[in-house]
Design a protein around this motif. Structure first.
Motif, PDB file in Angstrom:
ATOM      1  N   LYS A   1      29.773  10.440  -1.955  1.00 27.93           N
ATOM      2  CA  LYS A   1      28.989  11.531  -2.558  1.00 27.93           C
ATOM      3  C   LYS A   1      28.222  12.325  -1.502  1.00 27.93           C
ATOM      4  O   LYS A   1      27.492  13.257  -1.833  1.00 27.93           O
ATOM      5  N   SER A   2      28.313  11.890  -0.240  1.00 24.50           N
ATOM      6  CA  SER A   2      27.552  12.561   0.815  1.00 24.50           C
ATOM      7  C   SER A   2      28.384  13.666   1.452  1.00 24.50           C
ATOM      8  O   SER A   2      29.607  13.604   1.459  1.00 24.50           O
ATOM      9  N   ASP A   3      27.671  14.645   2.020  1.00 25.31           N
ATOM     10  CA  ASP A   3      28.405  15.721   2.702  1.00 25.31           C
ATOM     11  C   ASP A   3      28.980  15.221   4.017  1.00 25.31           C
ATOM     12  O   ASP A   3      30.106  15.484   4.355  1.00 25.31           O
ATOM     13  N   ARG A   4      28.121  14.522   4.785  1.00 20.48           N
ATOM     14  CA  ARG A   4      28.592  14.048   6.101  1.00 20.48           C
ATOM     15  C   ARG A   4      28.195  12.592   6.287  1.00 20.48           C
ATOM     16  O   ARG A   4      27.185  12.138   5.750  1.00 20.48           O
ATOM     17  N   LEU A   5      28.985  11.916   7.107  1.00 23.79           N
ATOM     18  CA  LEU A   5      28.694  10.515   7.413  1.00 23.79           C
ATOM     19  C   LEU A   5      28.340  10.393   8.898  1.00 23.79           C
ATOM     20  O   LEU A   5      29.109  10.832   9.761  1.00 23.79           O
ATOM     21  N   PHE A   6      27.163   9.813   9.154  1.00 23.63           N
ATOM     22  CA  PHE A   6      26.746   9.543  10.537  1.00 23.63           C
ATOM     23  C   PHE A   6      26.760   8.038  10.759  1.00 23.63           C
ATOM     24  O   PHE A   6      26.438   7.266   9.855  1.00 23.63           O
TER      25      PHE A   6
ATOM     26  N   ILE B   1      38.015  10.303   6.879  1.00 25.45           N
ATOM     27  CA  ILE B   1      36.699  10.907   7.164  1.00 25.45           C
ATOM     28  C   ILE B   1      36.335  10.587   8.608  1.00 25.45           C
ATOM     29  O   ILE B   1      36.351   9.422   9.001  1.00 25.45           O
ATOM     30  N   LEU B   2      36.014  11.606   9.394  1.00 24.62           N
ATOM     31  CA  LEU B   2      35.626  11.337  10.781  1.00 24.62           C
ATOM     32  C   LEU B   2      34.098  11.376  10.880  1.00 24.62           C
ATOM     33  O   LEU B   2      33.485  12.436  10.819  1.00 24.62           O
TER      34      LEU B   2
END
Ligand code: F6R
Length: 607
Positions: free
Chosen positions: A287-292, A316-317
């Motif tokens: 559900k998140s825009d970006r993954l860190f 997903i990168l």
């Protein structure tokens, strides 16, 4: 991992022995401790959160009556470290006491069932269902041995259980499935423990209890039966010649080597992380825009390998940033719609907690991946995934790295499924490949131990090393170099093999050792080009390759071999093993203690 002890003596107070035994088991866990004894038809208990020595100072664990008792030093898997969650655990009447090592997978279901029948629970642990189940069977008229036998039919998971009751005050019952228990035969006394050092000062006569067996200990003797058939088994004791210190290290000279050897078991335990936990984490990420991803040191290398897994498996990168620099580099770019996965084995690394605080201040969601239940990171994060390496004593991270990789692989698969990144059969195949990893890692250890010793013999005084890989193997190379420098004090650099020709190649002169991490993935042919470049300049080539990769073997001076057909996304798991062994043998060859490298601490709590 937890430490268990049980002692029955004909005479004399048992509590001082239990306390000393727990200290010898502390390497198995140390977040809380407890002892229970039987005297005058009653149970007496002292337990609390904290290291054994601290709890002893507060409660005086020596001061309990009775000559029969059990004790436990805990490494939390369910429920935070606290007085309530510390073992022993009891039934409603307070007459049955149990200590347990392992995980009861179906405890939620059993707990609901028992609570429905009026049982009261005092902890968040999976263990507590056991004394309540024993209580029910004893109320039906069974003795404690038969009651424990029935309980094993109800519980699913892994366990080593030691139980006793004030109603049958002269005995201790124990059984196991998947977790260790050894029995000690003394003179007018019997002992049971997770490991031999616990009772070694009292007896060196040891009897192994096997899965599917149940034992009853009384001052008059030990009775072992087959759990399902009831057949009485005879087993001669084995004489142990180890000292307590050697025994604590399982016969290995150092904890680091023991922990390298524990990796297959650590992976196996981590593969049992509950699917709901993975799915809940995957839902947040999806559900998140970006993954860190953020972490320090070895955990940072797990994050780099994880980055590759997320990309290749879930499409997903993630963006990786070292935790100490996370707030400065990522700064205001981080949004409430983003998710940060923070990886830290100890859960106490200040840099990582600093990054997490920044993420929380920016409103981002935080998932923590840690090996320590109740550690600081678990309080700072929105959700936590707990890896199952058990305590790691050696300062250099080995088995905790392995379980981080395992958990990241599981999470990538859960995320990929959730996002329907590929067909279900792809994820099924990845899950199966991951299930094979304990055996692959085990074989890698066996194949490479002697080779590592030989290679260390040959190269220990070279002073400087390069570790090169491509793709996911850059993470493996970085980890190999870090291990070598931190425990053998040889200078080592991990680098992208592609980048190596843009600078580091200037270092190469005849005999300079270059370690190549060379799985048979789609980087292999280009990596071979890098090997040729280094060879042309006289470098000594040490390669980690797949078994029967004759071409690469012929280009190398020394080779470590890993089993064939390892999935590209999981290659770091076996390929790092020879590098761990190499650094270990390099350190010991150079006369250093690998468990306590200079200037380093197990958890770094300064910024
Ligand atoms: C290396 C090592 C350190 C830790 C780092 C982070 O062997 O142990 O580099 O990986 O200090 O520690 P955790 O994972 O506890 O945050």
């Amino acid at each position: 991992m937890c430490g268990i002890i049980g002692v029955v003596q004909r005479k004399g107070l048992v509590a001082p022995f239990l306390y000393q035994a727990l200290k010898r088991l502390e390497y198995r866990g140390y977040d809380s401790v407890g002892v229970t004894t039987i005297a005058n038809g009653k149970l007496y208990t002292k337990k609390d959160k904290g290291k054994i020595e601290e709890v002893h100072k507060r409660l005086n664990l020596d001061d309990l009556p009775g000559s029969i008792g059990i004790g436990h030093t805990r490494w939390a898997t369910h429920g935070i470290p606290s007085m309530y969650n510390a073992h022993p655990h009891f039934d409603c009447s307070g007459k049955i006491a149990v200590v347990h090592n392992g995980v009861i997978d179906n405890f939620l279901e059993l707990r609901r069932e028992l609570a429905g029948r009026g049982h009261r629970f005092n902890s968040d642990t999976d263990t507590e269902v056991i004394p309540h189940l024993i209580e029910e069977y004893m109320e039906e008229g069974l003795n404690i041995v038969e009651a424990v036998r029935q309980v094993t039919k109800r519980i699913r998971g892994t366990y080593a259980i030691v139980a006793m009751t004030a109603q049958e005050p002269e005995k201790i019952v124990c059984t196991r499935d998947g977790n260790p228990l050894v029995i000690g035969q003394g003179d007018g006394a019997a002992y049971v423990s997770s490991d031999i050092p616990a009772f070694l000062p009292a007896t060196n006569n040891m009897i192994l209890l096997l899965d599917g067996e149940i034992a009853t200990l009384t001052p008059d003797g030990i009775r072992i039966e087959n759990l399902s058939t009831g057949e009485v088994l005879t087993r001669d004791p084995i004489k142990i010649s180890w000292t307590a210190d050697q025994a604590q290290k399982g016969g290995y000279p150092h904890f680091m080597l023991k922990e390298i050897h524990e990796q297959p078991e650590a992976i196996r335990n981590t593969l049992r992380i509950r699917q709901e936990v993975l799915d809940a984490a995957a839902e947040i990420i999806s559900k998140s825009d970006r993954l860190f991803l953020t972490a320090m040191g070895t955990s940072g290398h797990a994050a780099l390998a994880g980055r590759f897994m997320f990309a290749s498996i879930a499409g997903i990168l993630p963006i990786f940033e070292i935790a100490s620099d996370f707030p400065d580099t990522v700064g205001d770019v981080l949004q409430p719609s983003d998710c940060v996965v923070a990886i830290t084995q100890s859960g106490e690394t200040s840099d990582t907690i600093f990054a997490v605080k920044h993420a929380r201040e920016r409103g981002a969601k935080v998932l923590a991946l840690t090996n320590v239940v109740g550690s600081s990171i678990t309080r700072a994060a929105d959700r936590t995934i707990i890896t199952q390496a058990g305590p790691e004593i050696g300062v250099a991270a080995t088995k905790t790295f392995m379980v981080q990789l395992t958990a990241l692989a599981l999470l990538s698969i859960a995320l990929g499924r959730r996002m329907e990144a590929r067909q279900a059969s792809f994820f099924d195949a990845k899950s199966e490949a991951l299930q094979r990893m304990p055996d692959i890692v085990s074989e890698t250890i066996v194949r490479n131990e002697e080779v590592a010793r030989r290679v260390a013999e040959r190269y220990h005084d070279r002073g400087s090393f390069l570790f090169l890989g491509r793709g996911i193997s850059i993470a493996t190379a970085l980890e190999g170099a870090l291990k070598l420098k931190e425990i053998s004090y040889n200078h080592a650099e991990g680098y992208s093999a592609g980048e190596s020709k843009h600078g580091p190649i200037a270092l190469i002169e005849p005999g300079f050792p270059v370690v190549f991490i060379a799985p048979r993935d789609n980087t292999r042919d280009r990596l071979m080009g890098n090997i040729m470049e280094m060879r042309a300049r006289g470098a000594s080539i040490i390669s980690v390759i797949e078994r029967n990769d004759k071409e690469l073997a012929s280009l190398s001076d020394d080779v470590f071999e890993v089993p064939q057909n390892v999935d590209a996304e999981f290659s770091t798991m076996p390929f790092v093993v020879p590098l761990q062994l190499l650094s270990y043998y390099m350190a010991t060859k150079r006369g250093y203690d690998p468990d306590k490298p200079r200037n380093l601490a197990k958890s770094v709590t300064v910024l």
